[in-house]
Scaffold this motif. Structure first.
Motif, short mmCIF file in Angstrom:
data_model
loop_
_atom_site.label_atom_id
_atom_site.label_comp_id
_atom_site.label_asym_id
_atom_site.label_seq_id
_atom_site.Cartn_x
_atom_site.Cartn_y
_atom_site.Cartn_z
N ASN A 52 0.36 -4.95 3.82
CA ASN A 52 -1.00 -5.21 3.61
C ASN A 52 -1.48 -6.54 5.01
N SER A 57 0.09 -8.26 -0.34
CA SER A 57 0.74 -6.82 -1.09
C SER A 57 1.92 -5.32 -0.29
N THR A 58 2.42 -5.53 -0.77
CA THR A 58 3.85 -4.85 -0.06
C THR A 58 4.55 -3.46 -1.06
N LEU A 59 4.83 -2.52 -0.18
CA LEU A 59 4.73 -0.61 -1.17
C LEU A 59 6.31 -0.51 -0.36
N SER A 103 -8.73 -1.82 1.22
CA SER A 103 -8.47 -2.19 0.10
C SER A 103 -7.56 -3.66 -0.14
N TYR A 104 -7.15 -4.31 -0.73
CA TYR A 104 -5.94 -5.54 -0.15
C TYR A 104 -4.94 -4.83 -0.31
N THR A 105 -4.66 -3.82 -2.18
CA THR A 105 -3.22 -3.11 -2.16
C THR A 105 -2.64 -2.63 -1.03
N ALA A 107 -2.02 0.64 0.48
CA ALA A 107 -0.84 2.56 0.14
C ALA A 107 -0.53 3.37 1.05
#
Length: 125
Positions: A52, A57-59, A103-105, A107
């Motif tokens: 982010n 936030s990472t994914l 959003s903060y999170t 995706a």
């Protein structure tokens, strides 16, 4: 307009490491979520990792969890992908992207605003 330039790809043996960099110029870098996708020969482009706007936030896609780490330095307008324990199936062209996400999170990407030109990663067995 944002320009993205990847670097750091190359040839590495299985089990080795590479660090990809993506330098951004143009609009404020910190406005965007950043990420990496890859495309292997004969396959569709797939999501790899995202981060982010402030790094909070990472994914990751399941196949790279525990091996790849995404990070960003907003002062340098750069996002990184540290790739460890590389496998032959990681061989692909890796693309950096920028996407505005509200959003903060973070995706997975759904409407990428900007793509880089790609950098080749080849992992030999």
């Amino acid at each position: 307009q944002v320009q993205l330039v990847e670097s750091g790809g190359g040839l590495v043996q299985a089990g080795g490491s590479l660090r990809l960099s993506c330098a951004a110029s143009g609009r404020p870098f910190s406005s965007y979520a950043m990420g990496w996708s890859r495309q292997a020969p004969g396959k569709e482009r797939e999501f790899v990792a995202a981060i982010n706007w402030n790094g909070g936030s990472t994914l990751y896609t399941d196949s790279v969890k525990g091996r790849f780490t995404i990070s960003r330095d907003n002062a340098k307008n750069t996002v990184y992908l540290q790739m460890d324990s590389l496998k032959p199936e990681d061989t692909a062209v890796y693309y950096c992207y920028a996407e505005f996400q509200g959003s903060y999170t973070v995706a997975p990407p759904t409407s990428v605003n900007y793509w880089g030109q790609g950098t080749q990663v080849t992992v030999s067995s």
